[in-house]
Design an enzyme around this catalytic site. Structure first.
Site, short mmCIF file in Angstrom:
data_model
loop_
_atom_site.label_atom_id
_atom_site.label_comp_id
_atom_site.label_asym_id
_atom_site.label_seq_id
_atom_site.Cartn_x
_atom_site.Cartn_y
_atom_site.Cartn_z
N GLU A 1 154.16 -17.15 113.42
CA GLU A 1 154.67 -16.44 114.34
C GLU A 1 156.18 -15.69 114.25
O GLU A 1 156.67 -15.32 115.18
CB GLU A 1 155.10 -17.60 115.39
CG GLU A 1 153.56 -18.24 116.00
CD GLU A 1 154.01 -19.52 116.86
OE1 GLU A 1 155.06 -20.20 116.75
OE2 GLU A 1 152.79 -19.68 117.61
N LYS B 1 156.70 -18.54 108.60
CA LYS B 1 156.91 -19.76 109.26
C LYS B 1 156.27 -20.96 108.95
O LYS B 1 156.38 -22.17 108.71
CB LYS B 1 156.75 -19.49 110.64
CG LYS B 1 157.12 -20.98 111.56
CD LYS B 1 156.77 -20.60 113.03
CE LYS B 1 156.68 -21.99 113.85
NZ LYS B 1 156.42 -21.89 115.12
N GLN B 2 154.68 -20.62 108.61
CA GLN B 2 153.69 -21.72 108.45
C GLN B 2 152.49 -20.96 107.61
O GLN B 2 152.12 -19.83 107.68
CB GLN B 2 153.49 -22.35 109.81
CG GLN B 2 152.61 -21.62 110.65
CD GLN B 2 152.42 -22.22 111.94
OE1 GLN B 2 153.50 -22.04 112.89
NE2 GLN B 2 151.53 -22.91 112.08
#
Ligand SMILES: *[C@@H]1O[C@H](CO)[C@@H](O)[C@H](O)[C@H]1NC(C)=O
Ligand SMILES: *[C@@H]1O[C@H](CO)[C@@H](O)[C@H](O)[C@H]1NC(C)=O
Ligand SMILES: *[C@@H]1O[C@H](CO)[C@@H](O)[C@H](O)[C@H]1NC(C)=O
Ligand SMILES: *[C@@H]1O[C@H](CO)[C@@H](O)[C@H](O)[C@H]1NC(C)=O
Ligand SMILES: *[C@@H]1O[C@H](CO)[C@@H](O)[C@H](O)[C@H]1NC(C)=O
Length: 770
Positions: free
Chosen positions: A485, A557-558
């Protein structure tokens, strides 16, 4: 799940206000010299139980965030909290919609645990029985409180207090009555529901209370014109219990809640009439039945075994009961922090996200396909709203909102409009879950009752989102955001394009499966688009840039592009997979949500790097599991984020099932590849893997790994190829899996339909080979 930066900004703003307020306090009160606003770091208490399914402690966690929950899919509460939540009960307009608070008329406390008396209570959560217990060993008695959300009487939360007098050493001692002080602590009135003043009633000689109310604000004026009604019944709680000398007794206090007053009352009366111990036994039986269908066990590593038990307990507590006294309500989904939480922004307000389909669903499907179906049902129930959303945004088919709750309309927080606008992959994630569901069940009934429609309409959506680019000859999907995100409004997110491509291919397959009863529009066009969807790939560095124009070195972020390898199982060269994993591990932010390390663990196991896999595996949970009740925090300690984070648990379970156990589910096979033990364990058993109606138990040991067959659907006979020869799997049989496999289990084909090609990224203008 939201743009974390945005959220951090909000938190920062709030902190600034708090600091300012604190300064004012310091200014106004001269003795405030040591006042400071720091993040509360909770001291964790130890779990003192040696049993894998029981978590016990003498002191409750100082941060009540880390208290455990009880639930049965209809009602749920955090132990000793002032709040009960109910399936499908929300209050607030759009992004403000959150779980509506019912006062905890089930929160009965023993006074001896509230005040500093000399007794040392023992608190324990039994994950197999679905009960939280408080035991107080007093001078003259042993008091045990049992708190549970009844698994059969699903509208009810039960508190039972058992008092057992102790024999006195001196036989001439004159016993007096035993008095145990208790207190009902429901908390303040609800801001979400306008409950009327409680009305007393006498039922079966007991005073009980009733209060009904309506939620204050509807989620959406179009989809929810009326507020939701809810009624609660509860038993009156005296300020003390009295037991005559020599007598053991059980006192039962009940609370029921339902949208329908008659249901709440009927169930309340019925529960009230049950004998206390029978009532409890019925609950225990229901939990036992759940675990008899399926379970996971780890031996040799107590902590790991406990964490796994905790995860299934928390999952099942938020899933509906298999059998219940009152009719089953519509199910409103499994949100990232479960049914017992969701009243605050931090707990994701009880909304549904992609977390359900991509993180919780896969292991639930494998062990409890019935619950897999329930999770998909939530999407089916809201399909007409998804059709509207597609229309509003100028697309076709179904577009599922990033966040949804009661109505199925978009309810993303006001903070973060960009996730709602761009994180469109959620729609493809639903299709991916449908694909896995069909792979595991071949559920024709589901296809006929909404399945064909949802799958083909999702394809319609992607077909309307893909735009041909005549310069490149590829279809582009613009203005999206992948799971990372931190990069929004990008073109050709690899994750988005692969789930979109899979959705399109699946729809063609499903159109064929459904052709005798469902007319699909243009299946060939769908596969043409899927074939030519752009799939960014760097030929020099042999890896997948996360999207078109991604700058190497940019932190993320991930897990995002690495999800291509798993869970999407997109075929690619080993070198590419290795490069994706190594590169993205180096740029993933340290304080991202749990799940990333789980996915890297699966990748490392597939690449045969057991050493690195173990490091990542350990890192994936050690700082997210909070003692003593194995509650997961979204972020690593000392950060917290959302709790109790089912999403992180889901990723972790996937690393065990699809990583260590080596299971993979495909449209035509179930494979087991290189099954191996998780770190520091001696045995790993997955009991009740459901595949095409069969039930299989995989027992990974050292040295032997076996597969036990305990049921096969005669419509879907199974054959296992163990690398040398084929074995027909028949009930009662145990096969030893020798070597690494892959051990491929397959059945007869499902109709005469060609499996999806699943190849994405081929040039449309210059077909491959020319
Ligand atoms: C139990 O404790 C509460 C305070 O938490 C107190 O108000 C109440 O009087 C106590 N009850 C008895 C019977 O001591
Ligand atoms: C087509 O792709 C090229 C190369 O990626 C890009 O520069 C261009 O903007 C795209 N054209 C359109 C109309 O999107
Ligand atoms: C997203 O990008 C497009 C260009 O592709 C631009 O027109 C639009 O304003 C952007 N939207 C947001 C919210 O940044
Ligand atoms: C995969 O490897 C093969 C053989 O080394 C090579 O020909 C092919 O181009 C590679 N594919 C990709 C997508 O890099
Ligand atoms: C991972 O954790 C296990 C305990 O579960 C421990 O035995 C092992 O040494 C750890 N491995 C690494 C690499 O930290």
């Amino acid at each position: 799940m939201w743009n974390f930066l945005v959220r951090n900004k909000q938190v920062a703003a709030m902190l600034a206000i708090l600091v300012a307020a604190a300064l004012v306090v310091i200014f106004m009160t001269t003795k405030g010299s040591s006042y400071s606003v720091v993040e509360r770091v909770a001291a964790e208490t130890e779990d003192v139980s040696n049993e894998a399914h029981i978590f016990s402690c003498n002191n409750l966690p100082s941060d009540d965030h880390f208290m455990p929950s009880i639930g049965n899919g209809h009602v749920a509460t955090n132990i000793f909290s002032d709040t009960v939540y109910m399936n499908g009960l929300y209050n607030g307009r759009k992004g403000e919609s959150r779980r509506a608070r019912i006062p905890a008329w089930a929160n009965v406390r023993l006074n001896s645990t509230l005040t500093h008396l000399p007794f040392k209570p023992v608190y324990s959560l039994d994950t197999k029985q679905g009960v939280f217990k408080v035991t107080v060993d007093r001078d003259r008695s042993v008091v045990t409180q049992r708190i549970y959300a009844h698994r059969y009487y699903t509208r009810a939360i039960i508190n039972q207090i058992q008092i057992r007098p102790k024999p006195h050493a001196d036989p001439n001692f004159i016993h007096k009555e035993i008095w145990i002080a208790i207190k009902l602590m429901p908390g303040p009135t609800s801001k979400d529901i306008d409950f009327q003043t409680p009305i007393p009633e006498i039922i079966d000689g007991r005073t009980v209370w009733r209060s009904c109310g309506k939620t204050r604000v509807s989620e959406d004026p179009v989809y929810q014109p009326l507020p939701v009604e809810v009624c609660a019944y509860w038993t009156s709680v005296p300020d003390h219990l009295v037991v005559p000398q020599h007598h053991s007794r059980v006192f039962t206090f009940i609370m029921t809640a339902d949208k329908n007053q008659t249901v709440a009352r009927e169930e309340f009366v019925r529960v009230l009439q049950e004998d206390g111990e029978d009532l409890y036994d019925k609950h225990l039986e229901a939990w036992q039945k759940l675990y008899s269908h399926a379970s996971m066990q780890i031996e040799g590593n107590l902590q790991l075994a406990k964490i796994v038990n905790g995860i299934w307990y928390y999952f099942l507590s938020s899933l509906p009961s298999e059998e219940s006294f009152s009719h089953q309500e519509r199910y409103y989904g499994l949100s990232p922090t479960g049914l017992a939480r969701g009243g605050t922004l931090d707990d994701y307000e009880g909304h549904n996200f992609w977390d359900t389909e991509m993180w919780m669903f896969p292991t639930i499907l494998l062990l409890y396909p019935r619950y897999g179906k329930k999770l998909l049902e939530y999407r089916l129930d809201n399909a007409y709203v998804a059709a509207e959303l597609a229309k509003i945004t100028g697309n076709k088919g179904y577009r599922f909102p990033w966040e949804s709750a009661y109505t199925g309309a978009e309810v993303t927080q006001p903070c973060c409009p960009e996730v709602a606008e761009f994180e469109q992959h959620v729609t493809g994630d639903v299709a991916f879950a449908a694909r896995q569901y069909l792979a595991a069940t071949r559920d024709e009934h589901w296809l006929q009752h909404g399945g064909c429609s949802i799958v083909t309409n999702i394809a319609e959506f992607w077909a309307s989102r893909a735009v041909i680019n005549y310069t490149t000859g590829f279809y582009d999907i613009e203005n999206v955001m992948g799971p990372d995100e931190e990069h929004s409004n990008v073109t050709n997110s690899v994750f988005t394009n692969v789930v979109a491509g899979y959705s399109l291919y699946l729809a063609e397959y499903v159109a064929c499966l459904c052709k005798s009863y469902y007319m699909a529009r243009e299946p060939e066009r769908w596969t043409d688009i899927a074939w030519s969807l752009a799939l960014p790939y760097d030929t020099v560095l042999d890896y997948h840039p996360q999207y078109e124009g991604y700058t190497r070195g940019e932190p993320i972020k991930q897990a995002d592009a690495v999800l291509l390898g798993f869970p999407l199982q997109y075929p690619m060269n080993v070198s590419t997979r290795a490069n994706d994993l190594a590169y993205y591990e180096s740029v993933t932010r340290e304080n991202g949500p749990a799940m990333t390390d789980s996915m890297h663990t699966v990748g490392m196991l597939q690449l045969d790097d057991a050493v690195h896999a173990e490091q990542l595996f350990n890192k994936s949970y050690m700082h997210n599991v909070r003692e003593p009740f194995k509650i997961w925090s979204e972020l690593r300690s000392p950060n917290v984020g959302a709790v109790n984070f089912l999403t992180g648990m889901g990723g972790f379970l996937q690393s065990l099932v699809f990583g260590y156990a080596g299971i993979s589910l495909n449209l035509d096979t179930l494979k087991i590849t290189k099954p191996q033990l998780p770190p520091a364990s001696t045995k790993f058993t997955i009991k009740g893997i459901k595949y095409l109606g069969a039930s299989l138990t995989l027992d990974i040991g050292d040295p032997d790994t076996t597969l036990k067959v305990s049921g096969v659907d005669e419509n879907w006979p199974l054959i296992m190829d163990n690398g040398k020869y084929n074995v027909t799997l028949v009930p009662g049989m145990t096969v030893t899996l020798k070597g690494q496999g892959p051990f491929v289990i397959r059945s007869v084909p499902w109709k005469d339909c060609q499996l999806p090609a699943d190849t994405i990224g081929h040039n449309y203008l210059r077909p491959i080979g020319t």
